[in-house]
Design an enzyme around this catalytic site. Sequence first.
Site, PDB file in Angstrom:
ATOM      1  N   LYS A   1       3.360  17.713   2.114  1.00  0.00           N
ATOM      2  CA  LYS A   1       3.696  16.815   1.008  1.00  0.00           C
ATOM      3  C   LYS A   1       3.976  15.410   1.520  1.00  0.00           C
ATOM      4  CE  LYS A   1       5.656  20.531  -1.765  1.00  0.00           C
ATOM      5  NZ  LYS A   1       6.826  21.043  -2.485  1.00  0.00           N
TER       6      LYS A   1
ATOM      7  N   ASP B   1      15.495  28.054  -9.887  1.00  0.00           N
ATOM      8  CA  ASP B   1      16.268  27.773  -8.680  1.00  0.00           C
ATOM      9  C   ASP B   1      17.583  28.546  -8.650  1.00  0.00           C
ATOM     10  OD1 ASP B   1      14.257  26.135  -7.780  1.00  0.00           O
ATOM     11  OD2 ASP B   1      15.170  24.311  -8.555  1.00  0.00           O
TER      12      ASP B   1
ATOM     13  N   TYR C   1       4.457  12.552  -5.717  1.00  0.00           N
ATOM     14  CA  TYR C   1       4.082  13.062  -4.407  1.00  0.00           C
ATOM     15  C   TYR C   1       2.693  13.675  -4.409  1.00  0.00           C
ATOM     16  CZ  TYR C   1       5.807  17.664  -6.092  1.00  0.00           C
ATOM     17  OH  TYR C   1       6.040  18.811  -6.807  1.00  0.00           O
TER      18      TYR C   1
ATOM     19  N   HIS D   1      11.639  24.631  -2.472  1.00  0.00           N
ATOM     20  CA  HIS D   1      10.335  25.146  -2.895  1.00  0.00           C
ATOM     21  C   HIS D   1       9.306  25.073  -1.771  1.00  0.00           C
ATOM     22  CE1 HIS D   1      11.572  23.615  -7.155  1.00  0.00           C
ATOM     23  NE2 HIS D   1      12.147  24.768  -6.875  1.00  0.00           N
TER      24      HIS D   1
ATOM     25  N   GLU E   1       0.870  -1.181   0.000  1.00  0.00           N
ATOM     26  CA  GLU E   1       0.000   0.000   0.000  1.00  0.00           C
ATOM     27  C   GLU E   1       0.900   1.221   0.000  1.00  0.00           C
ATOM     28  OE1 GLU E   1      -2.589   0.182   3.381  1.00  0.00           O
ATOM     29  OE2 GLU E   1      -4.047  -1.176   2.490  1.00  0.00           O
TER      30      GLU E   1
END
Length: 186
Positions: free
Chosen positions: A72, A168, A132, A62, A28
């Site tokens: 996240k 960046d 993500y 970020h 899972e």
Amino acid sequence: MNVTKLEIEDVLVIEPDVYNDFRGYFYESYSKRTLEKFGITNEFVQDNHLLSLKKGTIRGIHFQNAPMSQAKLLRCTKGRIMDYAVDLRKGSPTYKKWVCVELSAENKKQIFIPKGFGHACISLEDDTEVQYKVDEFFSPENDRSVAWNDPELAVDWGTDEVIVSEKDRTAPFLKECDINFTYGND
């Protein structure tokens, strides 16, 4: 599922139970019910998928400012990355500190990064993919970055040979950024 706390409060490493047999494996990768047992009650609203073609690709640091800050839940599904959570919550006992964990397709670990943190990763192999979940939609007007090489944060990337995007490369240092995170109000 095994959940481990890192040195910074609320940043968690999640290791799923993997069931292997002659066919391959099953696990899972996400279970709202299981994560709630460990205090992760975020409602994830968007899945993101990134590919870094070359080893040494940095993405970050970020985040999105409040009110659209994002928690996240990340995993690496191909290759390997070093994944970083940077505490950007003013007043936090770990403000400006960072933690990292290696995520890989092989180890199947995930990292949960709560609101109030910057996120970054560096690919440790060519052709690395990361997937993500976030609990707020992308918000261009709240999208922010801090320079990956900010001396005040002193993130150890493990190499001097890095690839960074224009975004960046031109990100401001922490002292110039309008971060609006406050410890206890994330």
